[in-house]
Design an enzyme around this catalytic site. Structure first.
Site, PDB file in Angstrom:
ATOM      1  N   PRO A 294      -1.342  -4.218  20.085  1.00 27.53           N
ATOM      2  CA  PRO A 294      -2.315  -4.042  21.166  1.00 27.53           C
ATOM      3  C   PRO A 294      -3.731  -4.195  20.650  1.00 27.53           C
ATOM      4  O   PRO A 294      -4.113  -3.566  19.669  1.00 27.53           O
ATOM      5  CB  PRO A 294      -2.042  -2.612  21.650  1.00 27.53           C
ATOM      6  CG  PRO A 294      -1.460  -1.913  20.457  1.00 27.53           C
ATOM      7  CD  PRO A 294      -0.662  -2.959  19.724  1.00 27.53           C
TER       8      PRO A 294
ATOM      9  N   THR B 168      -1.037   5.826  21.484  1.00 32.82           N
ATOM     10  CA  THR B 168      -1.883   5.866  20.292  1.00 32.82           C
ATOM     11  C   THR B 168      -2.411   7.285  20.116  1.00 32.82           C
ATOM     12  O   THR B 168      -3.032   7.843  21.025  1.00 32.82           O
ATOM     13  CB  THR B 168      -3.045   4.869  20.409  1.00 32.82           C
ATOM     14  OG1 THR B 168      -2.500   3.538  20.420  1.00 32.82           O
ATOM     15  CG2 THR B 168      -4.000   5.002  19.239  1.00 32.82           C
TER      16      THR B 168
ATOM     17  N   LYS C 202       1.963   5.838  18.021  1.00 29.87           N
ATOM     18  CA  LYS C 202       1.298   4.894  17.119  1.00 29.87           C
ATOM     19  C   LYS C 202       0.141   5.613  16.420  1.00 29.87           C
ATOM     20  O   LYS C 202      -0.738   6.174  17.084  1.00 29.87           O
ATOM     21  CB  LYS C 202       0.760   3.698  17.902  1.00 29.87           C
ATOM     22  CG  LYS C 202       0.059   2.648  17.042  1.00 29.87           C
ATOM     23  CD  LYS C 202      -0.375   1.468  17.910  1.00 29.87           C
ATOM     24  CE  LYS C 202      -0.994   0.367  17.089  1.00 29.87           C
ATOM     25  NZ  LYS C 202      -2.314   0.762  16.537  1.00 29.87           N
TER      26      LYS C 202
ATOM     27  N   HIS D 253      -4.799   2.356  12.501  1.00 38.21           N
ATOM     28  CA  HIS D 253      -5.700   1.716  13.464  1.00 38.21           C
ATOM     29  C   HIS D 253      -6.474   0.565  12.825  1.00 38.21           C
ATOM     30  O   HIS D 253      -7.622   0.289  13.175  1.00 38.21           O
ATOM     31  CB  HIS D 253      -6.678   2.752  14.038  1.00 38.21           C
ATOM     32  CG  HIS D 253      -6.949   2.577  15.504  1.00 38.21           C
ATOM     33  ND1 HIS D 253      -6.285   3.281  16.475  1.00 38.21           N
ATOM     34  CD2 HIS D 253      -7.812   1.775  16.170  1.00 38.21           C
ATOM     35  CE1 HIS D 253      -6.733   2.942  17.668  1.00 38.21           C
ATOM     36  NE2 HIS D 253      -7.655   2.017  17.508  1.00 38.21           N
TER      37      HIS D 253
ATOM     38  N   GLY E  78      -2.898  -4.802   7.988  1.00 38.80           N
ATOM     39  CA  GLY E  78      -3.010  -5.679   6.828  1.00 38.80           C
ATOM     40  C   GLY E  78      -1.893  -6.672   6.666  1.00 38.80           C
ATOM     41  O   GLY E  78      -1.830  -7.357   5.628  1.00 38.80           O
TER      42      GLY E  78
ATOM     43  N   ARG F 198      -0.445 -10.011   6.883  1.00 37.05           N
ATOM     44  CA  ARG F 198      -1.099 -11.314   7.021  1.00 37.05           C
ATOM     45  C   ARG F 198      -0.168 -12.496   6.776  1.00 37.05           C
ATOM     46  O   ARG F 198      -0.531 -13.636   7.060  1.00 37.05           O
ATOM     47  CB  ARG F 198      -2.280 -11.414   6.035  1.00 37.05           C
ATOM     48  CG  ARG F 198      -3.374 -10.357   6.258  1.00 37.05           C
ATOM     49  CD  ARG F 198      -4.139 -10.639   7.527  1.00 37.05           C
ATOM     50  NE  ARG F 198      -5.213  -9.690   7.767  1.00 37.05           N
ATOM     51  CZ  ARG F 198      -5.110  -8.609   8.539  1.00 37.05           C
ATOM     52  NH1 ARG F 198      -3.942  -8.332   9.112  1.00 37.05           N
ATOM     53  NH2 ARG F 198      -6.135  -7.820   8.737  1.00 37.05           N
TER      54      ARG F 198
ATOM     55  N   ARG G 291      -4.916  -8.925  13.895  1.00 38.06           N
ATOM     56  CA  ARG G 291      -6.026  -9.865  13.725  1.00 38.06           C
ATOM     57  C   ARG G 291      -5.591 -11.310  13.460  1.00 38.06           C
ATOM     58  O   ARG G 291      -6.229 -12.230  13.984  1.00 38.06           O
ATOM     59  CB  ARG G 291      -6.952  -9.369  12.609  1.00 38.06           C
ATOM     60  CG  ARG G 291      -7.808  -8.164  13.034  1.00 38.06           C
ATOM     61  CD  ARG G 291      -8.814  -7.834  11.953  1.00 38.06           C
ATOM     62  NE  ARG G 291      -9.679  -6.726  12.296  1.00 38.06           N
ATOM     63  CZ  ARG G 291      -9.554  -5.489  11.829  1.00 38.06           C
ATOM     64  NH1 ARG G 291      -8.548  -5.204  11.003  1.00 38.06           N
ATOM     65  NH2 ARG G 291     -10.397  -4.532  12.164  1.00 38.06           N
TER      66      ARG G 291
END
Length: 363
Positions: free
Chosen positions: A90, A173, A232, A256, A289, A291, A311
């Site tokens: 999210p 959350t 979360k 987060h 993190g 990736r 991200r």
């Protein structure tokens, strides 16, 4: 349709070989304020950097000469079969990244068989995003993330809308009840359209603390819906054990993205303790993190059932809309399958801490 698909593929930047390559393209595409918002971190960014570094620090022990015909990425989560163990995390206000916002992200996730978690701070309505995440064979789950608002009626209005829209689980959350406010001047037409204007009234620190949610609020929410409920933002084993006692259906090990408390443990470092604490009583998901495909494999080997990715897919969205987000997910899945093969795992069930170098995951 073919013309649209061809145009979307042409919009992908050249030279992108891995998900991380999209970051520089996104930075060039985004207005400075939007880039600052999406890349923000708490404090000096120690936790944000530690998240990725902790996955990097875990060393793999490949296995060789094994029969790898038919590498299988399927898994089970909350009674549902997933094509592969990745869900889009999210993330708020995705129309700041691309005009098609959360609908484009949902379309990308649906097309690539990934799950999708819609945030309550989305910039598009629950109903319109649900329509984009069309039911189809082989797609992942559709979940809804929420915060406990000071007004329980406002919280329940969101829950009922999520239920009616076909969301399959609620993600509460719990690690951001008190945090530093971020000043963000939203462009015209962009906002948190699912929340009432007074959903999060301002106040002093003491006022915020006085209305911060507690375990009693979790118990209340658990009693109000039949949807599976995941928490979360759990990093401490004692909180994980309490969540199990409260009857939650799953936990997401998360800090987060390093946006709330600088100095919080990296999720890769916290995950083994949570795995040991719950002892298989509820499924675990982890974010922070992640990736590349090897990060996904490491998380599963440590005991997570699935991961959330944030991200990297957002950078894909900012660069090339739905096609960019879908490309990131495709790269991640290809990397995961290759990593499985190199570690001698024909299925996710074969992954365990045996493929990790001893103590390298105790970072």
């Amino acid at each position: 349709m073919k013309a649209k698909a061809s145009a979307a593929l042409q919009a992908l930047p050249e030279g992108v070989l891995r998900p991380a390559d999209y970051e520089r393209h996104a930075r060039a595409a985004l207005p400075p304020q939007a880039w600052d918002y999406f890349s923000a971190h708490a404090g000096d960014g120690h936790t944000a950097r530690a998240n990725a570094a902790a996955w990097d620090a875990i060393a793999l022990l490949p296995r060789v000469l094994r029969d790898l015909r038919g590498v299988d990425t399927r898994t089970e989560l909350l009674g549902r079969s997933l094509p592969w163990p990745v869900l889009v995390a999210p993330m708020a206000l995705q129309r700041l990244a691309h005009p098609d916002g959360e609908r484009a992200m949902a379309l990308a996730a649906s097309a690539l068989g990934a799950g999708f978690v819609l945030g309550s701070q989305a910039s598009m309505s629950i109903e319109s995003v649900a329509a984009a995440f069309e039911p189809a064979a082989g797609r992942g789950p559709f979940w809804f993330q929420l915060y406990l608002l000071p007004d329980r009626g406002a919280t329940m209005a969101l829950v009922r809308r999520a239920e009616a829209a076909g969301c399959e689980a609620l993600v509460l959350t719990v690690d951001a009840a008190v945090r530093t406010a971020r000043r963000l001047q939203l462009p015209p037409g962009v906002g948190t359209v699912n929340l009432p204007d007074d959903a999060c009234p301002p106040g002093s620190l003491q006022e915020l603390l006085a209305r911060a949610p507690t375990w009693d609020d979790v118990a209340w929410l658990r009693s109000q819906t039949r949807l599976p409920l995941l928490l979360k933002g759990v990093l401490h084993p004692a909180d994980a054990r309490e969540a199990v006692r409260q009857g939650v259906d799953g936990l997401i090990v998360s800090n987060h993205g390093g946006r709330v408390l600088d100095g919080a443990a990296a999720t890769a470092a916290a995950l083994p303790g949570i795995v040991d604490a719950v002892a298989g009583s509820v499924p675990l998901v982890v974010d922070g993190g992640i990736r590349q495909g090897t990060d996904v494999l490491k998380a599963l080997a440590l005991g997570a059932r699935a991961v959330l990715v944030g991200r990297p897919v957002l950078w894909g969205l900012a660069t090339a809309g739905a096609a960019g987000a879908a490309h990131v997910l495709r790269l991640l899945r290809d990397e995961l399958e290759l990593a499985m093969a190199q570690c001698g795992a024909g299925s996710l069930a074969e992954l365990s801490r045996d493929v990790l170098q001893a103590d390298s995951h105790r970072v």
